[in-house]
Design a protein around this motif. Structure first.
Motif, PDB file in Angstrom:
ATOM      1  N   UNK A   1       5.100   4.376   9.398  1.00  0.00           N
ATOM      2  CA  UNK A   1       5.092   3.097   9.744  1.00  0.00           C
ATOM      3  C   UNK A   1       6.207   2.446   9.111  1.00  0.00           C
ATOM      4  N   UNK A   2       5.594   2.702   7.358  1.00  0.00           N
ATOM      5  CA  UNK A   2       6.698   2.052   5.753  1.00  0.00           C
ATOM      6  C   UNK A   2       7.591   4.002   6.468  1.00  0.00           C
ATOM      7  N   UNK A   3       7.302   4.426   6.791  1.00  0.00           N
ATOM      8  CA  UNK A   3       8.571   5.305   6.487  1.00  0.00           C
ATOM      9  C   UNK A   3      10.023   5.061   7.264  1.00  0.00           C
ATOM     10  N   UNK A   4       9.371   5.435   8.616  1.00  0.00           N
ATOM     11  CA  UNK A   4      10.517   4.184   9.728  1.00  0.00           C
ATOM     12  C   UNK A   4      10.668   2.931   9.663  1.00  0.00           C
ATOM     13  N   UNK A   5       9.855   2.272   8.921  1.00  0.00           N
ATOM     14  CA  UNK A   5      11.249   1.088   8.803  1.00  0.00           C
ATOM     15  C   UNK A   5      12.065   1.234   7.489  1.00  0.00           C
ATOM     16  N   UNK A   6      11.451   2.096   6.893  1.00  0.00           N
ATOM     17  CA  UNK A   6      12.170   1.552   5.514  1.00  0.00           C
ATOM     18  C   UNK A   6      13.312   2.787   5.734  1.00  0.00           C
ATOM     19  N   UNK A   7      13.596   4.260   7.105  1.00  0.00           N
ATOM     20  CA  UNK A   7      15.419   4.860   7.134  1.00  0.00           C
ATOM     21  C   UNK A   7      15.511   3.780   7.561  1.00  0.00           C
ATOM     22  N   UNK A   8      15.280   2.944   8.915  1.00  0.00           N
ATOM     23  CA  UNK A   8      15.964   2.435   9.869  1.00  0.00           C
ATOM     24  C   UNK A   8      16.841   1.577   8.823  1.00  0.00           C
ATOM     25  N   UNK A   9      16.282   0.915   7.735  1.00  0.00           N
ATOM     26  CA  UNK A   9      16.712  -0.168   6.904  1.00  0.00           C
ATOM     27  C   UNK A   9      18.206   0.697   6.052  1.00  0.00           C
ATOM     28  N   UNK A  10      17.520   1.807   5.871  1.00  0.00           N
ATOM     29  CA  UNK A  10      18.810   2.321   5.204  1.00  0.00           C
ATOM     30  C   UNK A  10      19.442   3.075   5.685  1.00  0.00           C
ATOM     31  N   UNK A  11      19.395   3.391   6.888  1.00  0.00           N
ATOM     32  CA  UNK A  11      20.599   3.793   7.290  1.00  0.00           C
ATOM     33  C   UNK A  11      21.827   1.662   8.519  1.00  0.00           C
ATOM     34  N   UNK A  40      14.046  -5.083  18.384  1.00  0.00           N
ATOM     35  CA  UNK A  40      15.098  -4.059  18.272  1.00  0.00           C
ATOM     36  C   UNK A  40      16.450  -4.794  18.049  1.00  0.00           C
ATOM     37  N   UNK A  41      16.581  -5.936  18.965  1.00  0.00           N
ATOM     38  CA  UNK A  41      17.498  -7.298  18.727  1.00  0.00           C
ATOM     39  C   UNK A  41      17.212  -8.413  17.361  1.00  0.00           C
ATOM     40  N   UNK A  42      15.891  -9.201  17.798  1.00  0.00           N
ATOM     41  CA  UNK A  42      15.395  -9.711  16.808  1.00  0.00           C
ATOM     42  C   UNK A  42      15.018  -9.413  15.477  1.00  0.00           C
ATOM     43  N   UNK A  43      14.425  -8.497  16.023  1.00  0.00           N
ATOM     44  CA  UNK A  43      13.674  -7.752  14.639  1.00  0.00           C
ATOM     45  C   UNK A  43      14.144  -7.137  13.480  1.00  0.00           C
ATOM     46  N   UNK A  44      15.210  -5.900  14.229  1.00  0.00           N
ATOM     47  CA  UNK A  44      15.715  -4.553  13.784  1.00  0.00           C
ATOM     48  C   UNK A  44      17.058  -5.215  13.491  1.00  0.00           C
ATOM     49  N   UNK A  45      17.605  -5.848  14.090  1.00  0.00           N
ATOM     50  CA  UNK A  45      19.314  -6.664  14.170  1.00  0.00           C
ATOM     51  C   UNK A  45      19.942  -5.832  15.160  1.00  0.00           C
ATOM     52  N   UNK A  46      19.468  -5.059  15.716  1.00  0.00           N
ATOM     53  CA  UNK A  46      19.657  -3.665  16.724  1.00  0.00           C
ATOM     54  C   UNK A  46      20.737  -4.228  17.859  1.00  0.00           C
ATOM     55  N   UNK A  47      22.034  -3.855  17.682  1.00  0.00           N
ATOM     56  CA  UNK A  47      23.032  -4.072  18.249  1.00  0.00           C
ATOM     57  C   UNK A  47      23.105  -3.376  20.124  1.00  0.00           C
ATOM     58  N   UNK A  48      22.590  -2.338  19.699  1.00  0.00           N
ATOM     59  CA  UNK A  48      22.908  -1.638  21.265  1.00  0.00           C
ATOM     60  C   UNK A  48      21.750  -1.289  21.606  1.00  0.00           C
ATOM     61  N   UNK A  49      21.171  -0.930  23.067  1.00  0.00           N
ATOM     62  CA  UNK A  49      19.895  -1.074  23.458  1.00  0.00           C
ATOM     63  C   UNK A  49      19.992  -0.639  24.765  1.00  0.00           C
ATOM     64  N   UNK A  50      19.703   0.536  26.300  1.00  0.00           N
ATOM     65  CA  UNK A  50      19.184   0.414  26.620  1.00  0.00           C
ATOM     66  C   UNK A  50      17.971   0.975  27.999  1.00  0.00           C
ATOM     67  N   UNK A  51      17.864   1.230  28.797  1.00  0.00           N
ATOM     68  CA  UNK A  51      17.214   1.457  29.609  1.00  0.00           C
ATOM     69  C   UNK A  51      17.626   2.841  30.109  1.00  0.00           C
ATOM     70  N   UNK A  52      16.477   3.598  30.053  1.00  0.00           N
ATOM     71  CA  UNK A  52      17.272   5.121  31.224  1.00  0.00           C
ATOM     72  C   UNK A  52      16.915   4.742  32.898  1.00  0.00           C
TER      73      UNK A  52
END
Length: 232
Positions: A1-11, A40-52
């Motif tokens: 989980x730490x690696x996941x969060x750290x990597x996304x923040x870096x990107x 995704x939107x409020x916690x990670x600040x993502x702009x784009x997301x969609x459902x299959x």
């Protein structure tokens, strides 16, 4: 989980919030999808997301809008119980959608159940007719059926005149799909193709149903519409 969060923040720190996006599966439940969107939107600040669930129907929606002027299927589930001919294309309904199959079984009109599927599925075994065509030849099959119905005068020309445009051009296009050509492409015999069309002809309540294989195919848009030159 730490690696996941750290990597996304870096990107995101390096490339901005739009550099990371999510695409959800069609099988995710409503509550989880709502949480994913909020995270995704409020916690990670993502702009784009969609459902299959929306992406996978894009071709069907565009075909409906082009042919019928709106993007909703023209049938209701009640038609499972009311149709006298049901054509199921690539659908193993009795296993994949057992509640819908129960509605087919409630049909008191003793309907013809026609399955178009390369596989001998449980639904195909329960059908009155099964056409195991070659994969990816469904569009050719439908044009061939249209040609048979038109050539034999088994259509309502008055209805076509009142409710469609471009029918003559469509009929001319369909004439390219002769019995022999369609038989060679689909692997179905000419007798089978004629039997298929003859099963549709007397129906007063004929409905066509399909699953993802048709509207996610390489030529899915063309598969779902009557033709680019026929408007209903």
């Amino acid at each position: 989980m730490g690696a996941f969060v750290t990597r996304f923040k870096e990107i995101q720190s390096k490339h901005g919030p739009a550099s990371v996006a999510w695409l959800g599966t069609g099988q995710i439940v409503t509550e989880e999808l709502a949480f994913l969107g909020a995270l995704a939107k409020f916690g990670m600040g993502m702009v784009h997301g969609d459902g299959n669930t929306r992406q996978c129907m894009a071709t069907a929606v565009s075909a409906y809008k082009e042919s019928f002027g709106f993007d909703a299927p023209p049938y209701t589930y009640a038609d499972f119980e009311e149709s006298d001919v049901l054509v199921l294309i690539g659908s193993n309904l009795c296993v994949a959608h057992p509640i819908m199959w129960q509605r087919v079984l409630k049909n008191k009109r003793q309907p013809q159940i026609i399955v178009v599927d390369p596989r001998t599925t449980e639904t195909a075994m329960a059908a009155t007719q099964h056409y195991a065509l070659r994969p990816k030849s469904d569009l050719i099959l439908f044009y061939g059926l249209a040609n048979i119905l038109i050539a034999n005068g088994w259509i309502d020309r008055e209805y076509m005149s009142k409710h469609t445009t471009g029918f003559d051009a469509f009929a001319a296009h369909a004439r390219r799909y002769s019995l022999r050509a369609v038989s060679n492409a689909t692997g179905l015999s000419e007798a089978d193709l004629s039997r298929f069309a003859e099963a549709i002809r007397p129906g007063k309540r004929v409905s066509f149903w399909w699953t993802m294989g048709v509207n996610q195919a390489m030529k899915a848009h063309a598969s779902l519409r009557p033709s680019s030159i026929l408007r209903c």
